[in-house]
Design an enzyme around this catalytic site. Structure first.
Site, short mmCIF file in Angstrom:
data_model
loop_
_atom_site.label_atom_id
_atom_site.label_comp_id
_atom_site.label_asym_id
_atom_site.label_seq_id
_atom_site.Cartn_x
_atom_site.Cartn_y
_atom_site.Cartn_z
N ALA A 74 -57.80 4.53 22.56
CA ALA A 74 -59.21 4.24 22.83
C ALA A 74 -59.44 2.77 23.15
CB ALA A 74 -60.08 4.68 21.67
N THR A 75 -58.68 1.88 22.55
CA THR A 75 -58.87 0.46 22.87
C THR A 75 -58.67 0.24 24.37
OG1 THR A 75 -58.20 -0.22 20.65
CG2 THR A 75 -58.04 -1.88 22.39
N ASN A 154 -67.59 4.45 12.93
CA ASN A 154 -66.35 4.64 12.18
C ASN A 154 -66.42 4.16 10.74
OD1 ASN A 154 -66.45 2.25 14.03
ND2 ASN A 154 -64.76 1.59 12.71
N GLN A 182 -64.78 8.80 17.05
CA GLN A 182 -64.99 9.44 15.74
C GLN A 182 -65.74 10.76 15.88
OE1 GLN A 182 -63.76 8.47 12.79
NE2 GLN A 182 -62.89 6.54 13.48
N SER A 202 -59.33 8.97 21.34
CA SER A 202 -58.02 8.57 20.84
C SER A 202 -57.37 9.71 20.07
CB SER A 202 -58.21 7.36 19.92
OG SER A 202 -56.98 6.99 19.36
N ALA A 203 -56.13 10.06 20.43
CA ALA A 203 -55.46 11.22 19.82
C ALA A 203 -55.27 11.09 18.32
CB ALA A 203 -54.11 11.45 20.50
N HIS A 204 -54.92 9.87 17.86
CA HIS A 204 -54.55 9.76 16.44
C HIS A 204 -55.73 9.86 15.49
CE1 HIS A 204 -55.52 5.49 15.20
NE2 HIS A 204 -55.56 5.31 16.51
N THR A 243 -45.86 4.85 34.07
CA THR A 243 -45.29 6.18 33.83
C THR A 243 -46.01 6.85 32.67
OG1 THR A 243 -43.17 5.45 34.67
CG2 THR A 243 -43.14 7.39 33.24
N CYS A 348 -60.00 -7.54 3.85
CA CYS A 348 -59.27 -8.40 2.93
C CYS A 348 -58.11 -9.07 3.63
CB CYS A 348 -58.76 -7.60 1.74
SG CYS A 348 -60.07 -6.72 0.90
C1 LIG Z 1 -59.96 3.83 16.01
C2 LIG Z 1 -61.13 3.52 16.84
C3 LIG Z 1 -61.00 2.87 18.08
C4 LIG Z 1 -59.66 2.40 18.61
O1 LIG Z 1 -58.82 3.47 18.94
P1 LIG Z 1 -57.25 3.21 19.21
O2 LIG Z 1 -56.81 4.44 19.91
O3 LIG Z 1 -56.64 3.07 17.87
O4 LIG Z 1 -57.12 2.01 20.06
C5 LIG Z 1 -62.13 2.64 18.82
N1 LIG Z 1 -63.34 3.03 18.38
C6 LIG Z 1 -63.52 3.65 17.21
C7 LIG Z 1 -64.88 4.07 16.79
C8 LIG Z 1 -62.42 3.91 16.39
O5 LIG Z 1 -62.61 4.51 15.22
#
Ligand SMILES: *Cc1c(COP(=O)(O)O)cnc(C)c1O
Length: 410
Positions: A74-75, A154, A182, A202-204, A243, A348
């Site tokens: 997502a970044t 988030n 989110q 973002s997949a993770h 790629t 922190c």
């Molecule tokens: C985690 C997150 C991102 C960044 O996603 P990545 O795939 O880790 O770069 C952007 N926006 C929100 C709201 C997120 O929670």
């Protein structure tokens, strides 16, 4: 007995679903082809898998598969959306609207654009963390080319009135991007109903692998063409060269498919566990402050006949809880509860904990921010885990408070 440690930090990342790993495995081994290789079966296999994933991702958000651009997360999607649109449409204007509660990657990208001469309006948010569509309307000038407002926060889980903001954007012919990281898989997302022109995922964050994501780019009414921020072989409709990460993309697709097909059970699972944890806190602790929007009650959403429909009416993500405990520091709670993974509203990373910009944006005092804890519930959490966390939290907060009383009175 609960299996320790317990993971309650699903806004930061989520565990890879075993079914996602199974789907990815062949593309990490035998099917290693380059999806751009047009001359042999290795390439064709990879391409077919990528195109299936594209359809699965599109399905999750109501898009057309032609509108999905794969990225590294997502970044990157957000950088491409904001910088790519800014660069492509600068002849129309140089004004961009966003808000103070966005993720760092939106705010920092805007900051970068500001240094390049773009004019950035950062709207303030309401007490519940949401953006008022009227504020968006008022901020628009004849130089505005892009509005970027996240769908769900988030940290505090607040859900923005995206459909209404989208209507404003559409009426004024301004492109509308949303960070839906989110929201995707947690609440109903339909890019057409919501009037979205660009959206980042973002997949993770939904049980897929790290390092892969996507950008939705509307292809008709209107057709948008952000300028690539990564030049090279012209992959992904010349918007993102390089790629393709075939195993990652296959995982993203499978994770999206699972979110879509298991939406109901995931939604109620997260919602019920979150409310269970909140009820324990309400019943057994005092002097705490709920950060963000109200907790939607089960009674309120029972009247909707599907999770999909209910999710359009809630004010807060079903899996989010963010609470500040007075007279305690979240750091101390987390040290006392090392067996539970949660996060605090103060970073922190430096010697002095800094309250998060989101808590500041909703007007939480620095003192309260230091006592804030974020709980993010996910697919694999169990009721037993939530019982355990509730019990320990009550015990630890009470103990810390009585200790600090002794210190002060001695
Ligand atoms: C985690 C997150 C991102 C960044 O996603 P990545 O795939 O880790 O770069 C952007 N926006 C929100 C709201 C997120 O929670």
């Amino acid at each position: 007995m609960s299996h320790l440690p317990i993971y309650l930090d699903h806004h930061a990342t989520t565990p890879l679903d075993a079914r996602v790993l199974d789907a990815m495995m062949p593309y990490l081994t035998d099917r290693f082809g380059n999806a751009a290789s047009r001359n042999h079966v290795f390439g064709w296999q990879a391409e077919e898998a990528v195109e299936l994933a594209r359809a699965e991702v599109a399905m999750l958000i109501g898009a057309d598969k032609k509108e999905i651009i794969f990225t590294s997360g997502a970044t990157e999607s957000i950088n491409l959306a904001l910088k790519g649109v800014a660069e492509a449409y600068v002849s129309k204007g140089n004004h961009i609207i966003t808000n103070a509660a966005e993720h760092r990657c939106v705010l920092d990208t805007c900051n970068h654009l500001k240094k390049l001469g773009f004019d950035i309006t950062i709207l303030s948010v309401r007490k519940d963390g949401t953006v008022d569509p009227d504020d968006v309307r008022k901020a628009i000038t004849d130089k505005t080319i892009l509005i970027s407002i996240m769908m769900a926060n988030n940290e505090i889980g607040s859900i923005n009135p995206i459909q209404k903001i989208g209507e404003v954007a559409r009426e004024k012919n301004i492109f509308f991007h949303s960070d839906i990281v989110q929201a995707a898989g947690k609440i109903s997302v339909d890019v057409n109903d919501l009037n979205l022109d660009l959206a980042s995922i973002s997949a993770h964050k939904f049980h897929g692998p790290k390092g892969v994501g996507a950008l939705f780019v509307r292809q008709k009414n209107p057709r948008i063409k952000p300028i690539a921020q990564m030049d090279g072989g012209g992959h992904e409709k010349e918007m993102r060269s390089g790629t393709l990460n075939v195993p990652g993309i296959v995982g993203l697709g499978k994770a999206a498919f699972l979110c879509k097909s298991e939406f109901d059970s995931d939604f109620w699972h997260d919602f019920n566990l979150r409310n269970k944890l909140y009820e324990t806190i309400v019943k057994q602790l005092d002097q705490f402050h709920l950060n963000g929007a109200e907790i939607d009650s089960a009674d309120m959403i029972k009247k909707f006949n599907s999770a999909e429909e209910a999710s359009k009416h809630i004010r807060r993500l079903p899996n989010n809880l963010n609470i500040s405990f007075e007279q305690t520091k979240s750091e101390s709670i987390m040290i006392a509860m090392k067996e539970v993974a949660m996060s605090s509203g103060s970073a922190c990373t430096s010697a002095l904990p800094e309250p998060s910009h989101v808590l500041r944006a909703v007007g939480i005092s620095d003192e309260l921010a230091k006592g804030s804890l974020r709980f993010g519930i996910g697919r694999t959490n169990t009721p037993e885990e939530i019982d355990y966390v509730g019990r320990r939290l009550v015990e630890v907060v009470k103990k810390l408070r009585s200790e600090s009383l002794h210190v002060h009175s001695s």
